[in-house]
Motif scaffolding. Structure first.
Motif, short mmCIF file in Angstrom:
data_model
loop_
_atom_site.label_atom_id
_atom_site.label_comp_id
_atom_site.label_asym_id
_atom_site.label_seq_id
_atom_site.Cartn_x
_atom_site.Cartn_y
_atom_site.Cartn_z
N VAL A 79 0.58 9.56 -6.59
CA VAL A 79 1.18 9.21 -5.30
C VAL A 79 2.70 9.10 -5.42
CG1 VAL A 79 1.30 7.43 -3.51
CG2 VAL A 79 -0.92 8.07 -4.49
N VAL A 81 -1.27 1.99 -6.19
CA VAL A 81 -1.52 3.42 -6.01
C VAL A 81 -1.59 4.08 -7.39
CG1 VAL A 81 -0.32 3.47 -3.78
CG2 VAL A 81 0.95 4.02 -5.88
N LEU A 134 5.00 1.80 0.26
CA LEU A 134 5.77 2.53 -0.73
C LEU A 134 6.65 3.59 -0.05
CD1 LEU A 134 6.44 3.38 -3.66
CD2 LEU A 134 4.45 4.89 -3.54
N ASP A 151 0.84 -1.19 0.00
CA ASP A 151 0.00 0.00 0.00
C ASP A 151 0.88 1.24 0.00
OD1 ASP A 151 1.00 0.08 2.63
OD2 ASP A 151 -0.80 -0.90 3.44
N ARG A 152 0.24 2.41 0.18
CA ARG A 152 0.96 3.67 0.15
C ARG A 152 2.00 3.75 1.26
NH1 ARG A 152 -2.05 9.47 -0.39
NH2 ARG A 152 -3.09 8.22 -1.99
N HIS A 181 6.01 11.36 -3.56
CA HIS A 181 7.16 10.82 -2.83
C HIS A 181 8.48 11.22 -3.49
CE1 HIS A 181 5.15 8.39 0.22
NE2 HIS A 181 4.28 8.01 -0.69
#
Length: 309
Positions: free
Chosen positions: A110, A106, A79, A75-76, A114
């Motif tokens: 997203v 994602v 990550l 998931d986020r 990052h």
């Protein structure tokens, strides 16, 4: 918490976790072994919700990390943790930037959040064609081939075509002959011969690949190397002789590999790369049409991204 990156790991457990996450073969211990055979350094890192095999690529004083179809994250949050761990490793080895192909559910936005930026070109295909095998009988799969492919497969014996599957690294020489013929007739640039030899020697010895040969009256007219995970078969390298095109050995070969994957309990056949729909001028358009004639669907990946250190 600082992630400790390892050069060696428990390969069985690593692969179990990768494939349980539906991760790609290029994140497996098998692909890492092939990278080491090419003289490259690899590192393995993981947390509770992510894992990543990265290749340390050096050229003179320059260095970068490359994560083929990775990091793999749930998931986020996974990550984010993987990205921070990669930054730490990049600084440790003196990398100027990190190239990654995140395998995480994602949206692209997203990744940008990052610090990732889209690479100017994809290292691995960001669009592929796949054939679902789970829950399908052989006859159902054959019925979803095009009419021509069904007939070519079912009548192969009438043309004295036979297909064998094995794990003898020496048979890669047959594949090389086919790839040379394809290059001579199409102008497609192939890897150096030793690249395929090292790949066959590494992956076949680990039961992570299968080498197929199709013969006409005993003489090879086509060959293919497929990668095998417990869940997925990947259509990696293949070629057939131009002089044998009227026999359609490629169709017989591909049909056999798909059905063998189903019989072996794999859930998916990945054709490895496809042209987008509605783009007849794409360089892969013709080969994509051939792949699609065996049934299936598109699968889209996030693509190749980079961030500077």
């Amino acid at each position: 918490m600082t992630t400790i990156w390892h050069q060696r790991i428990d390969e069985v457990l690593w692969d179990e976790r990768v494939f349980k996450r539906d991760g790609h073969f290029l994140q497996s211990s098998h692909w890492a072994a092939f990278q080491r055979a090419n003289g490259r350094e690899v590192r393995f890192g993981e947390g509770g919700d992510w894992q990543c095999m990265t290749v340390v690529e050096r050229a003179g004083d320059a260095c970068r990390l490359y994560c083929p179809y990775g990091p793999v994250a749930d998931d986020r949050a996974g990550l984010a943790a993987a990205t921070e761990a990669l930054r730490d490793l990049g600084r440790e080895v003196g990398a100027g930037f990190i190239r990654a192909e995140p395998w995480v559910p994602v949206e692209r936005e997203v990744l940008a959040g990052h610090g990732y930026e889209p690479a100017r070109r994809s290292m691995q295909p960001d669009l592929t064609w796949v054939r679902d095998l789970a829950g399908r009988t052989r006859e159902q799969l054959i019925g979803e081939f095009s009419a021509n492919n069904r007939n070519r497969f079912r009548n192969a014996h009438k043309k004295n075509l036979t297909v064998t599957a094995g794990r003898d690294p020496g048979d890669v020489e047959i594949l090389l002959g086919m790839l040379h013929d394809v290059a001579d007739n199409t102008g497609i640039r192939q890897h150096a011969d030793d690249y395929y030899r090292r790949q066959a020697a590494t992956l076949l010895s680990r039961d992570a690949a299968t080498l197929y040969v199709v013969r006409h009256e005993g003489d090879p007219v086509g060959a293919a190397l497929v990668y095998d995970s417990p869940t997925t078969r990947y259509y990696a390298h293949s070629g057939t002789l131009a002089a044998a095109r009227r026999l359609h050995p490629g169709a017989v070969l591909l049909a056999t590999m798909i059905l063998d994957a189903r019989d072996g309990g794999q859930d998916l056949f990945d054709f490895v790369g496809a042209a987008p729909a509605g783009d007849p001028d794409h360089p892969w358009a013709g080969f994509t049409q051939f792949k699609q004639s065996f049934g299936g669907r598109y699968r889209k990946y996030l693509g190749t991204w980079e961030f500077r250190l």
